[in-house]
Design a protein around this motif. Structure first.
Motif, mmCIF file in Angstrom:
data_model
loop_
_atom_site.group_PDB
_atom_site.id
_atom_site.type_symbol
_atom_site.label_atom_id
_atom_site.label_comp_id
_atom_site.label_asym_id
_atom_site.label_seq_id
_atom_site.Cartn_x
_atom_site.Cartn_y
_atom_site.Cartn_z
ATOM 1 N N TYR A 168 15.590 -3.354 58.079
ATOM 2 C CA TYR A 168 15.266 -4.375 58.832
ATOM 3 C C TYR A 168 14.893 -4.275 60.335
ATOM 4 C CZ TYR A 168 15.364 -9.110 60.343
ATOM 5 O OH TYR A 168 15.001 -10.483 61.217
ATOM 6 N N LEU A 169 15.874 -3.609 60.892
ATOM 7 C CA LEU A 169 15.983 -3.318 62.395
ATOM 8 C C LEU A 169 14.633 -2.675 63.098
ATOM 9 C CD1 LEU A 169 17.700 -4.210 64.873
ATOM 10 C CD2 LEU A 169 18.823 -2.208 64.669
ATOM 11 N N LYS A 170 14.130 -1.637 62.076
ATOM 12 C CA LYS A 170 12.946 -0.988 62.424
ATOM 13 C C LYS A 170 11.655 -1.547 62.420
ATOM 14 C CE LYS A 170 14.762 3.475 60.795
ATOM 15 N NZ LYS A 170 14.687 4.696 59.811
ATOM 16 N N ASN A 171 11.672 -2.496 61.750
ATOM 17 C CA ASN A 171 10.370 -3.614 61.442
ATOM 18 C C ASN A 171 10.304 -4.911 62.180
ATOM 19 O OD1 ASN A 171 8.998 -1.508 59.622
ATOM 20 N ND2 ASN A 171 10.898 -1.670 58.481
ATOM 21 N N CYS A 172 11.390 -5.576 62.573
ATOM 22 C CA CYS A 172 11.483 -6.811 62.966
ATOM 23 C C CYS A 172 11.239 -6.852 64.336
ATOM 24 C CB CYS A 172 12.927 -7.458 62.561
ATOM 25 S SG CYS A 172 14.181 -7.032 63.857
ATOM 26 N N ILE A 173 10.597 -8.098 64.587
ATOM 27 C CA ILE A 173 10.272 -8.662 65.853
ATOM 28 C C ILE A 173 10.665 -9.940 66.166
ATOM 29 C CG2 ILE A 173 8.417 -8.913 67.612
ATOM 30 C CD1 ILE A 173 8.876 -6.117 67.495
#
Length: 335
Positions: A168-173
């Protein structure tokens, strides 16, 4: 008001915080001076780490291949000359690029200026590029890692919540509606959320605040204690006062060739400084403030009686009627 709204039954504590940041993003520029050049984080984040702050360069004036020597000063009212006598050997004003040699030399085909001993050629920053040097900088992202502690309650937490995993942290903004707890922020979105135009701000720079609010009710479960993000511009943007706008500074990259001659590239960096400001207050039930506020409330009942008497007996239209009913006059038999 005291017990329901202000939670007068709780003991409170102020937040203690630490912040680290990490910026990501690359961009390509193609100029006559440098040609096609790729810029990454090591080039535009200056310095690499600061306390609760990160600076991202968004515009730049480069002066390439400077070497110490003699060259004409930039033309202005104090440096233009006609003859040698107009120049004073050893003179240097606050805004000089070097020390005057006393010679008057051609700056171009029409203007002569006083010669200086300086890093040559001198920087010409009269005209700031009106288009952002790094056109893709609004898409750069910044990861904010924030750890907080309420020492009075021995309660600690961080803004990367327990339910956030690596994928999730790699893709969230961050988005206030769809991803309000994502700790990764797009620079353009931060500026827009503060009601500013990123392209305009990027030309001459500025200062933005990324605010993290940790107001927590520790009588509830720890999962309810979550950060709330907000954004605002800190430097004053006033169209009536345009002297020295924005934010910029200079630094240099030094080189030495095989002959031992030193040269440098002078960089005047314009950019946006992001200040991460953390604030908050936590409360938890405690007997002492509860008893103090109950006692204060009971004492107010006595004051209320006195105030009501004053209003009824002296301020109302039927004050004489109320006064007759309140007091009973009796005769003194001894008299």
């Amino acid at each position: 008001w005291v017990f329901v709204w202000e939670k007068g039954y709780q003991e409170t504590d102020s937040v203690v915080s630490s912040v680290t940041t990490k910026v990501k993003g690359v961009t390509l520029t193609n100029t006559s001076a440098l040609g096609a050049t790729v810029w990454d984080v090591a080039d535009y984040v200056i310095p690499p780490q600061e306390e609760n702050t990160v600076f991202v360069m968004t515009n730049v004036i480069l002066t390439m291949n400077q070497r110490q020597g003699r060259c004409p000063e930039l033309p202005d009212d104090n440096t233009e000359c006609k003859v040698k006598n107009n120049c004073v050997p050893g003179y240097a004003s606050t805004h000089s690029n070097g020390i005057q040699t006393g010679e008057c030399v051609p700056y171009n085909s029409t203007i002569k200026t006083c010669e200086v001993f300086a890093w040559c050629p001198v920087e010409n920053d009269y005209h700031v590029p009106k288009h952002t040097y790094f056109s893709c900088s609004k898409n750069f992202t910044i990861l904010v890692k924030n750890n907080i502690l309420y020492p009075k309650f021995n309660f600690s937490k961080r803004n990367i919540l327990p339910n956030i995993n690596s994928s999730y942290l790699k893709n969230c903004i961050y988005d206030s509606q769809t991803d309000p707890f994502c700790p990764i922020f797009r620079l353009g979105k931060i500026v827009e959320a503060a009601g500013q135009n990123f392209q305009e701000m990027a030309v001459e720079g500025g200062v933005m605040a990324l605010q993290i609010n940790w107001n927590c009710n520790l009588d509830r479960a720890a999962s309810h204690c979550v950060p709330k993000y907000s954004f605002r511009r800190l430097d004053n943007k006033d169209t009536a006062h345009t002297v020295s706008p924005g934010y910029n500074f200079r630094f240099a990259k030094y080189f030495r060739d095989s002959n031992g001659t030193e040269s440098r590239t002078l960089v005047k960096a314009y950019g946006i400084r992001f200040d991460i400001i953390v604030f908050g207050k936590a409360g938890k039930f405690d007997v002492i403030p509860t008893m103090i506020n109950i006692g204060s409330g009971l004492a107010l009942f006595g004051v209320a009686t006195v105030l009501c008497d004053i209003v009824v007996l002296y301020c109302m239209k039927k004050k004489y009627y109320y006064r007759e009913k309140k007091y009973k006059y009796v005769e003194d038999y001894e008299l």
